[in-house]
Design a protein around this motif. Structure first.
Motif, short mmCIF file in Angstrom:
data_model
loop_
_atom_site.label_atom_id
_atom_site.label_comp_id
_atom_site.label_asym_id
_atom_site.label_seq_id
_atom_site.Cartn_x
_atom_site.Cartn_y
_atom_site.Cartn_z
N GLN A 73 -5.64 32.15 46.43
CA GLN A 73 -4.24 31.93 46.81
C GLN A 73 -4.10 31.84 48.32
N ALA A 74 -4.86 32.67 49.03
CA ALA A 74 -4.67 32.80 50.48
C ALA A 74 -5.17 31.57 51.25
N PHE A 75 -6.20 30.89 50.73
CA PHE A 75 -6.81 29.79 51.47
C PHE A 75 -6.54 28.45 50.79
N ASP A 76 -6.47 27.40 51.61
CA ASP A 76 -6.24 26.05 51.10
C ASP A 76 -7.51 25.42 50.56
N LEU A 77 -8.65 25.77 51.18
CA LEU A 77 -9.93 25.17 50.82
C LEU A 77 -10.98 26.26 50.72
N VAL A 78 -11.81 26.19 49.70
CA VAL A 78 -12.88 27.17 49.51
C VAL A 78 -14.18 26.39 49.31
N PHE A 79 -15.14 26.60 50.23
CA PHE A 79 -16.39 25.86 50.19
C PHE A 79 -17.53 26.75 49.71
N ALA A 80 -18.15 26.36 48.62
CA ALA A 80 -19.30 27.08 48.07
C ALA A 80 -20.59 26.49 48.65
N MET A 81 -21.56 27.38 48.90
CA MET A 81 -22.83 26.93 49.45
C MET A 81 -23.73 26.32 48.38
N ASP A 82 -23.67 26.84 47.15
CA ASP A 82 -24.52 26.29 46.09
C ASP A 82 -23.79 26.28 44.76
N SER A 83 -24.43 25.72 43.76
CA SER A 83 -23.75 25.51 42.48
C SER A 83 -23.46 26.82 41.76
N GLU A 99 -8.32 26.10 41.15
CA GLU A 99 -9.62 25.46 40.84
C GLU A 99 -9.90 24.30 41.79
N ASP A 100 -8.86 23.51 42.06
CA ASP A 100 -9.05 22.30 42.87
C ASP A 100 -9.34 22.59 44.33
N LYS A 101 -9.11 23.84 44.76
CA LYS A 101 -9.41 24.20 46.15
C LYS A 101 -10.91 24.38 46.38
N VAL A 102 -11.66 24.53 45.30
CA VAL A 102 -13.08 24.90 45.40
C VAL A 102 -13.96 23.66 45.35
N SER A 103 -14.88 23.57 46.30
CA SER A 103 -15.85 22.48 46.25
C SER A 103 -17.16 22.94 46.87
N MET A 104 -18.21 22.18 46.61
CA MET A 104 -19.50 22.46 47.23
C MET A 104 -19.51 21.84 48.62
N ILE A 105 -19.88 22.63 49.60
CA ILE A 105 -19.67 22.20 50.99
C ILE A 105 -20.43 20.92 51.34
N MET A 106 -21.63 20.73 50.79
CA MET A 106 -22.39 19.53 51.17
C MET A 106 -21.80 18.25 50.58
N ASN A 107 -20.89 18.40 49.61
CA ASN A 107 -20.20 17.21 49.12
C ASN A 107 -19.28 16.60 50.17
N MET A 108 -18.99 17.35 51.23
CA MET A 108 -18.24 16.78 52.35
C MET A 108 -19.09 15.75 53.08
N VAL A 109 -20.41 15.92 53.04
CA VAL A 109 -21.32 14.99 53.72
C VAL A 109 -21.74 13.87 52.77
N GLN A 110 -22.11 14.26 51.56
CA GLN A 110 -22.53 13.28 50.54
C GLN A 110 -21.74 13.56 49.27
N PRO A 111 -20.56 12.94 49.15
CA PRO A 111 -19.70 13.23 48.00
C PRO A 111 -20.41 12.97 46.67
N GLY A 112 -20.27 13.91 45.76
CA GLY A 112 -20.79 13.71 44.41
C GLY A 112 -22.25 14.08 44.22
N TYR A 113 -22.97 14.41 45.31
CA TYR A 113 -24.39 14.74 45.18
C TYR A 113 -24.61 16.18 44.73
N ASN A 114 -23.60 17.02 44.93
CA ASN A 114 -23.71 18.44 44.57
C ASN A 114 -24.96 19.09 45.15
#
Ligand code: 4NP
Length: 146
Positions: A73-83, A99-114
């Motif tokens: 709730q507190a943060f807009d974006l949550v970046f996970a280091m691994d799966s 749920e939608d706030k959470v993503s794998m951080i390296m997808n910012m560099v290579q989207p969809g590669y996880n």
């Protein structure tokens, strides 16, 4: 910025991002946490402190904490280091917005590669690579959201 222990990877991610937003004068709130509780209250791993210091980033003041559901709730974006971190965080979400706030951080560099940021805890040589990956990811986050 979330990893497992909050002593190796996510403190670096927090420190690198804080350094970059300070340089740009952005008014963002950055924090890091671990999905696990083993290292709560500890300083970052000395190897993380050292690699950050090499690049002029001080992370020695940080203390480990455990990620909590209310962080979604507190943060807009949550970046996970691994799966594994990603799955554990998503499990704490109570609605699709969280749920939608959470993503794998390296997808910012290579989207969809996880791609995962490898856990360097048992790999002394891994910290340099982790630093470089996170430096690129933080630049990508700034390119996207700043
Ligand atoms: P981190 O690394 O998740 O990048 O902070 C680890 C640190 C400690 C442990 C695992 C990963 N541990 O099992 O204690």
């Amino acid at each position: 910025m979330v990893c497992l222990g909050n002593i190796c990877r996510s403190p670096l991610a927090e420190g690198i991002m804080q350094h970059k937003i300070d340089q740009r004068g952005l008014n963002w709130t950055i924090d890091s946490a671990g999905t696990g509780s083993w290292h709560v209250g500890e300083r970052p791993d000395p190897r993380s402190i050292a690699i950050a210091q090499k690049y002029g980033v001080d992370i020695s003041h940080q203390r480990a904490r455990q990620f909590q559901g209310k962080d979604l709730q507190a943060f807009d974006l949550v970046f996970a280091m691994d799966s594994s971190n990603y799955n554990n965080i998503r499990r704490l979400a109570t609605n699709p917005t969280e749920e939608d706030k959470v993503s794998m951080i390296m997808n910012m560099v290579q989207p969809g590669y996880n791609e995962s940021v490898p856990d360097p805890y048992y790999d002394d040589q891994g910290f340099e690579r982790v630093y470089q990956m996170l430096d690129r990811a933080c630049d990508a986050i700034l390119d996207r959201y700043a």
